[in-house]
Design a protein around this motif. Structure first.
Motif, mmCIF file in Angstrom:
data_model
loop_
_atom_site.group_PDB
_atom_site.id
_atom_site.type_symbol
_atom_site.label_atom_id
_atom_site.label_comp_id
_atom_site.label_asym_id
_atom_site.label_seq_id
_atom_site.Cartn_x
_atom_site.Cartn_y
_atom_site.Cartn_z
ATOM 1 N N GLU A 128 0.798 -1.221 0.000
ATOM 2 C CA GLU A 128 0.000 0.000 0.000
ATOM 3 C C GLU A 128 0.834 1.276 0.000
ATOM 4 O OE1 GLU A 128 -1.984 1.178 3.788
ATOM 5 O OE2 GLU A 128 -1.208 -0.744 4.494
ATOM 6 N N GLU A 129 2.072 1.218 0.513
ATOM 7 C CA GLU A 129 2.908 2.426 0.556
ATOM 8 C C GLU A 129 3.234 2.964 -0.832
ATOM 9 O OE1 GLU A 129 4.211 -0.297 2.437
ATOM 10 O OE2 GLU A 129 3.689 0.400 4.427
ATOM 11 N N GLU A 130 3.078 2.136 -1.872
ATOM 12 C CA GLU A 130 3.360 2.578 -3.237
ATOM 13 C C GLU A 130 2.215 3.398 -3.826
ATOM 14 O OE1 GLU A 130 4.681 -0.366 -5.993
ATOM 15 O OE2 GLU A 130 6.114 -1.225 -4.582
ATOM 16 N N PHE A 131 1.069 3.448 -3.147
ATOM 17 C CA PHE A 131 -0.133 4.067 -3.683
ATOM 18 C C PHE A 131 -0.581 5.244 -2.830
ATOM 19 C CE2 PHE A 131 -0.031 -0.383 -4.801
ATOM 20 C CZ PHE A 131 -0.366 -0.395 -6.139
ATOM 21 N N HIS A 132 -1.340 6.141 -3.455
ATOM 22 C CA HIS A 132 -1.942 7.262 -2.742
ATOM 23 C C HIS A 132 -3.392 7.403 -3.177
ATOM 24 C CE1 HIS A 132 1.855 8.637 -1.136
ATOM 25 N NE2 HIS A 132 2.368 8.604 -2.341
ATOM 26 N N ALA A 133 -4.287 7.523 -2.207
ATOM 27 C CA ALA A 133 -5.693 7.782 -2.500
ATOM 28 C C ALA A 133 -5.838 9.233 -2.943
ATOM 29 C CB ALA A 133 -6.541 7.502 -1.271
ATOM 30 N N LYS A 134 -6.648 9.464 -3.954
ATOM 31 C CA LYS A 134 -6.829 10.819 -4.491
ATOM 32 C C LYS A 134 -8.263 11.312 -4.413
ATOM 33 C CE LYS A 134 -2.642 11.724 -5.607
ATOM 34 N NZ LYS A 134 -1.943 12.827 -4.964
ATOM 35 N N GLY A 135 -9.123 10.612 -3.672
ATOM 36 C CA GLY A 135 -10.481 11.104 -3.461
ATOM 37 C C GLY A 135 -11.529 10.348 -4.239
ATOM 38 N N GLN A 136 -12.707 10.901 -4.249
ATOM 39 C CA GLN A 136 -13.875 10.276 -4.868
ATOM 40 C C GLN A 136 -13.683 10.122 -6.370
ATOM 41 O OE1 GLN A 136 -17.528 12.299 -3.927
ATOM 42 N NE2 GLN A 136 -18.664 11.239 -5.495
ATOM 43 N N ALA A 137 -14.081 8.976 -6.895
ATOM 44 C CA ALA A 137 -13.984 8.709 -8.333
ATOM 45 C C ALA A 137 -15.259 9.167 -9.040
ATOM 46 C CB ALA A 137 -13.772 7.217 -8.569
ATOM 47 N N HIS A 138 -15.174 9.265 -10.352
ATOM 48 C CA HIS A 138 -16.320 9.546 -11.222
ATOM 49 C C HIS A 138 -16.945 10.918 -10.964
ATOM 50 C CE1 HIS A 138 -15.885 5.363 -12.271
ATOM 51 N NE2 HIS A 138 -16.082 5.022 -11.009
ATOM 52 N N ILE A 139 -16.127 11.927 -10.746
ATOM 53 C CA ILE A 139 -16.604 13.307 -10.585
ATOM 54 C C ILE A 139 -16.634 13.935 -11.984
ATOM 55 C CG2 ILE A 139 -16.164 15.564 -9.544
ATOM 56 C CD1 ILE A 139 -16.703 13.469 -7.448
ATOM 57 N N ALA A 140 -17.811 14.349 -12.415
ATOM 58 C CA ALA A 140 -17.948 14.945 -13.749
ATOM 59 C C ALA A 140 -17.599 16.428 -13.692
ATOM 60 C CB ALA A 140 -19.365 14.763 -14.260
ATOM 61 N N ARG A 141 -16.680 16.845 -14.538
ATOM 62 C CA ARG A 141 -16.316 18.260 -14.641
ATOM 63 C C ARG A 141 -17.461 19.000 -15.325
ATOM 64 N NH1 ARG A 141 -11.612 21.389 -14.648
ATOM 65 N NH2 ARG A 141 -11.660 23.120 -16.099
ATOM 66 N N PRO A 142 -17.786 20.198 -14.869
ATOM 67 C CA PRO A 142 -18.850 20.962 -15.534
ATOM 68 C C PRO A 142 -18.545 21.147 -17.026
ATOM 69 C CG PRO A 142 -18.242 22.001 -13.467
ATOM 70 C CD PRO A 142 -17.242 20.903 -13.714
ATOM 71 N N ALA A 143 -19.576 21.010 -17.862
ATOM 72 C CA ALA A 143 -19.396 21.102 -19.318
ATOM 73 C C ALA A 143 -18.863 22.473 -19.743
ATOM 74 C CB ALA A 143 -20.718 20.810 -20.023
ATOM 75 N N ASP A 144 -19.348 23.536 -19.098
ATOM 76 C CA ASP A 144 -18.907 24.886 -19.431
ATOM 77 C C ASP A 144 -18.515 25.603 -18.143
ATOM 78 O OD1 ASP A 144 -18.381 27.356 -20.486
ATOM 79 O OD2 ASP A 144 -20.433 27.746 -21.175
ATOM 80 N N PRO A 145 -17.259 25.434 -17.704
ATOM 81 C CA PRO A 145 -16.840 26.041 -16.432
ATOM 82 C C PRO A 145 -17.026 27.553 -16.372
ATOM 83 C CG PRO A 145 -15.184 24.507 -17.215
ATOM 84 C CD PRO A 145 -16.195 24.655 -18.315
ATOM 85 N N ASP A 146 -16.909 28.228 -17.514
ATOM 86 C CA ASP A 146 -17.064 29.691 -17.531
ATOM 87 C C ASP A 146 -18.490 30.117 -17.218
ATOM 88 O OD1 ASP A 146 -14.380 30.085 -18.119
ATOM 89 O OD2 ASP A 146 -14.724 29.988 -20.288
ATOM 90 N N ALA A 147 -19.455 29.227 -17.445
ATOM 91 C CA ALA A 147 -20.853 29.561 -17.199
ATOM 92 C C ALA A 147 -21.304 29.184 -15.784
ATOM 93 C CB ALA A 147 -21.740 28.855 -18.225
ATOM 94 N N CYS A 148 -20.421 28.542 -15.017
ATOM 95 C CA CYS A 148 -20.774 28.135 -13.646
ATOM 96 C C CYS A 148 -20.823 29.335 -12.709
ATOM 97 C CB CYS A 148 -19.725 27.162 -13.083
ATOM 98 S SG CYS A 148 -19.797 25.533 -13.779
ATOM 99 N N THR A 149 -21.727 29.254 -11.758
ATOM 100 C CA THR A 149 -21.724 30.253 -10.694
ATOM 101 C C THR A 149 -20.596 29.890 -9.728
ATOM 102 O OG1 THR A 149 -23.183 28.987 -9.256
ATOM 103 C CG2 THR A 149 -24.242 30.479 -10.853
ATOM 104 N N ASP A 150 -20.259 30.806 -8.853
ATOM 105 C CA ASP A 150 -19.229 30.513 -7.853
ATOM 106 C C ASP A 150 -19.646 29.326 -6.986
ATOM 107 O OD1 ASP A 150 -17.637 32.535 -8.790
ATOM 108 O OD2 ASP A 150 -18.225 33.981 -7.238
ATOM 109 N N GLU A 151 -20.940 29.261 -6.664
ATOM 110 C CA GLU A 151 -21.444 28.155 -5.838
ATOM 111 C C GLU A 151 -21.294 26.813 -6.555
ATOM 112 O OE1 GLU A 151 -25.529 26.649 -3.654
ATOM 113 O OE2 GLU A 151 -25.357 28.744 -4.255
ATOM 114 N N GLU A 152 -21.651 26.767 -7.845
ATOM 115 C CA GLU A 152 -21.524 25.520 -8.625
ATOM 116 C C GLU A 152 -20.057 25.104 -8.751
ATOM 117 O OE1 GLU A 152 -25.355 25.945 -11.638
ATOM 118 O OE2 GLU A 152 -23.479 26.974 -12.128
ATOM 119 N N TRP A 153 -19.186 26.060 -9.004
ATOM 120 C CA TRP A 153 -17.765 25.745 -9.141
ATOM 121 C C TRP A 153 -17.186 25.274 -7.802
ATOM 122 C CZ3 TRP A 153 -15.119 24.248 -12.987
ATOM 123 C CH2 TRP A 153 -13.726 24.245 -12.954
ATOM 124 N N GLY A 154 -17.575 25.915 -6.712
ATOM 125 C CA GLY A 154 -17.139 25.486 -5.385
ATOM 126 C C GLY A 154 -17.617 24.085 -5.058
#
Length: 104
Positions: free
Chosen positions: A15-41
């Motif tokens: 296990e020392e060779e690996f690092h957990a990086k968090g939740q999988a399957h997080i979809a990036r917003p399709a248009d980040p420029d159109a996101c509100t601050d709340e949605e981006w947060g």
């Protein structure tokens, strides 16, 4: 200590060779420029942290350095399956919140 199977190296490593990086399957917003601050947060900072089955992203940091996904039981630390990025899990983690299940 436990061993983790790397789907790219095709072997179990400590296990020392690996690092957990968090939740999988997080979809990036399709248009980040159109996101509100709340949605981006929400996208950047808020993740599920369930008790029980959870899909996580890991990296083989001292091996092949590739990212992959793991379905793991957060109560027992048992790894149920390991699969490459872009693949879908064969074991699907259900919502562990009984209140949410009643509302659905």
């Amino acid at each position: 200590m436990f061993y983790i199977y790397c789907p790219y190296c095709k072997e179990h490593r400590e296990e020392e060779e690996f690092h957990a990086k968090g939740q999988a399957h997080i979809a990036r917003p399709a248009d980040p420029d159109a996101c509100t601050d709340e949605e981006w947060g929400e996208y950047l900072y808020f993740r599920k942290n369930p008790r029980g089955l959870h899909h996580e992203m890991w990296v083989h940091a001292t091996g092949c350095r590739k990212f992959f996904n793991v379905t793991r039981d957060t109560q027992t630390y048992e790894i149920k399956e390991v699969y490459k990025m872009g693949e879908r899990p064969s074991i699907v983690a259900q919502d562990q919140n009984p209140t949410a299940a009643k509302q659905a």
